[in-house]
Write an enzyme that holds these catalytic residues in place. Sequence first.
Site, PDB file in Angstrom:
ATOM      1  N   THR A 143      12.381  30.220  88.803  1.00  0.00           N
ATOM      2  CA  THR A 143      11.210  29.548  89.440  1.00  0.00           C
ATOM      3  C   THR A 143      10.200  28.862  90.164  1.00  0.00           C
ATOM      4  OG1 THR A 143       9.874  30.942  90.624  1.00  0.00           O
ATOM      5  CG2 THR A 143       9.660  31.403  88.086  1.00  0.00           C
ATOM      6  N   VAL A 191       2.474  29.415  83.117  1.00  0.00           N
ATOM      7  CA  VAL A 191       3.594  29.866  83.209  1.00  0.00           C
ATOM      8  C   VAL A 191       3.643  31.130  82.879  1.00  0.00           C
ATOM      9  CG1 VAL A 191       5.370  30.557  80.983  1.00  0.00           C
ATOM     10  CG2 VAL A 191       4.343  28.069  81.785  1.00  0.00           C
ATOM     11  N   GLY A 192       4.002  32.023  83.972  1.00  0.00           N
ATOM     12  CA  GLY A 192       4.722  32.698  84.576  1.00  0.00           C
ATOM     13  C   GLY A 192       5.440  33.940  83.583  1.00  0.00           C
ATOM     14  N   ASP A 193       5.950  35.002  84.049  1.00  0.00           N
ATOM     15  CA  ASP A 193       6.817  36.164  83.323  1.00  0.00           C
ATOM     16  C   ASP A 193       8.688  35.283  83.606  1.00  0.00           C
ATOM     17  OD1 ASP A 193       7.264  36.328  86.259  1.00  0.00           O
ATOM     18  OD2 ASP A 193       8.227  38.349  85.457  1.00  0.00           O
ATOM     19  N   THR A 222      10.572  40.224  89.926  1.00  0.00           N
ATOM     20  CA  THR A 222       9.818  39.007  89.880  1.00  0.00           C
ATOM     21  C   THR A 222       8.485  39.845  90.891  1.00  0.00           C
ATOM     22  OG1 THR A 222      10.236  37.822  92.506  1.00  0.00           O
ATOM     23  CG2 THR A 222      11.170  39.576  92.603  1.00  0.00           C
ATOM     24  N   GLY A 223       7.990  38.664  91.148  1.00  0.00           N
ATOM     25  CA  GLY A 223       6.361  38.985  91.542  1.00  0.00           C
ATOM     26  C   GLY A 223       5.269  38.365  90.404  1.00  0.00           C
ATOM     27  N   GLY A 227       4.030  37.393  87.903  1.00  0.00           N
ATOM     28  CA  GLY A 227       4.470  37.310  86.980  1.00  0.00           C
ATOM     29  C   GLY A 227       3.410  37.674  85.192  1.00  0.00           C
TER      30      GLY A 227
HETATM   31  C1  SD4 Z   1       5.748  34.319  87.864  1.00  0.00           C
HETATM   32  N1  SD4 Z   1       7.443  35.638  88.528  1.00  0.00           N
HETATM   33  O1  SD4 Z   1       6.195  32.649  88.203  1.00  0.00           O
HETATM   34  C2  SD4 Z   1       7.011  34.630  88.915  1.00  0.00           C
HETATM   35  C3  SD4 Z   1       7.214  34.167  90.729  1.00  0.00           C
HETATM   36  C4  SD4 Z   1       7.461  35.067  91.677  1.00  0.00           C
HETATM   37  O2  SD4 Z   1       5.967  36.179  93.506  1.00  0.00           O
HETATM   38  O3  SD4 Z   1       7.920  35.759  91.531  1.00  0.00           O
HETATM   39  N2  SD4 Z   1       6.259  35.353  92.073  1.00  0.00           N
HETATM   40  O4  SD4 Z   1       4.814  34.802  88.116  1.00  0.00           O
END
Ligand code: SD4
Length: 342
Positions: A221, A232-234, A254-255, A257
Amino acid sequence: MSTRRKFLQTSFLGSLGLFTGKKLMAQSDTHYPTIKNEPIVLSTWDFGKEANAEAWTILGKGGRALDAVEAGVKIPEADSNNQSVGYGGLPDRDGRVTLDACIMDENYNCGSVMCLEHIKHPISVARLVMEKTPHVILAGDGALQFALANGFQKENLLTPESEKAWKEWLKTSKYEPIINIENKLHKPAPGGDMPGGANNHDTIGMIAMDASGNCSGACTTSGMAFKLHGRVGDSPVIGAGLYVDNEIGAATATGVGEEVVRIVGSHLVVELMRQGHAPEAACKKAVERIISRNPSKAKTLQIGFIALNKKGQYGGYALQKGFTYAVRTGKEEKLVQAKSVY
Ligand code: SD4
C-alpha cells in the site's frame, strides 16, 4: 430461486469466463466450495481481479503460493491509475510517496518494508528482506539503501494526478480519513464499477494456497493519503495487515490501519479460525472486536478482512458496505461483495 441455487449458477457462469466484474453476490458461511489442495487465491477490492489473474499464471501451473502472491500484487503496484498502492499512490502531507509492504510464506518466514520511497515494487524488496537478511523489517532510508544495493531502480513515484490531488488537499490540509475515499480519487476502470457507480480501490492484501496445500500472503500500500511523514499503517506489520500460519490458513486486512494494529487484526482472524470459526465468521468477529473497542469511532471508518483456511474455504467481512474481494480458483473467478456490520 434459492440463494444457494443462485450462487451455484453464478459460480458456474464465472467458470465459463462470463464474469464481468459487475456480478456481485452476498457471501455466507454455507456457500463455501469444498476444495482440497486445489489452488486458490483471494485479494482485496475490485482490482484484486487483475492481481488474481496474474497470481493464477503461477498457481494454475502448480507453482508456489509465495511466488503467486508476489507476482499478483505487483500488478496494482505498477498501475499509475491506482492511487493507493505503489506507483501513483497518494503522497503524505509533505508530497512524498512512502510505501509499506510485507510478505509471509508457509514456513513462518516473513519480510517487510516500511516508509520506503522511490521503489515501484516494495513487495519484492520485502521478499528480499525475508530471504536475504537476518531481519524481518527494514524501514525508511535503510530500506531504500538495501533496495538500491540489490538492483532496484530509483524512480519518481508521484504522478501528475497524485501531485494535483495533494496540492488540492493542501488548500485545507485537513486529515480526515473518509470511508472509501480512494474510490473518489480513482479514475474509473472499464468494467470495474460497483453498484451505485463508485469505483472501489484500496490497499491490496492477497492470500493464496497452492497445489501443495501451502499458504502465503502479501500486502502492499501507499497507506493513508496525506498522512504525517513517517506514518506506518497496518499493512507492513506482520500480524496486523497480514498473517499466515500454514497449519491454519491466512488473513489480510484493508482500511484504517491504526485500528487494525490495535487488535493485531490478521493474526486475530487466523487464531479465531484455529478455534474453529469459518473464515467469514472469523473476519466478522475481528470487525466486532474493533467496534467493541470504540463503537462511535468504528462507525466512521472502513476496515475489511479476508481469510482463507486450509480446506480452501474463504470469507470476508467489513465494517461498512462497499468492501469487495476477488476470488480465483480452477473452477471460478468472481468478485464478492462482503457483508458488513453497518
Ligand atoms: C493503512 N491499511 O496504511 C492501510 C491503507 C488502507 O484504506 O487500507 N487504506 O492504514
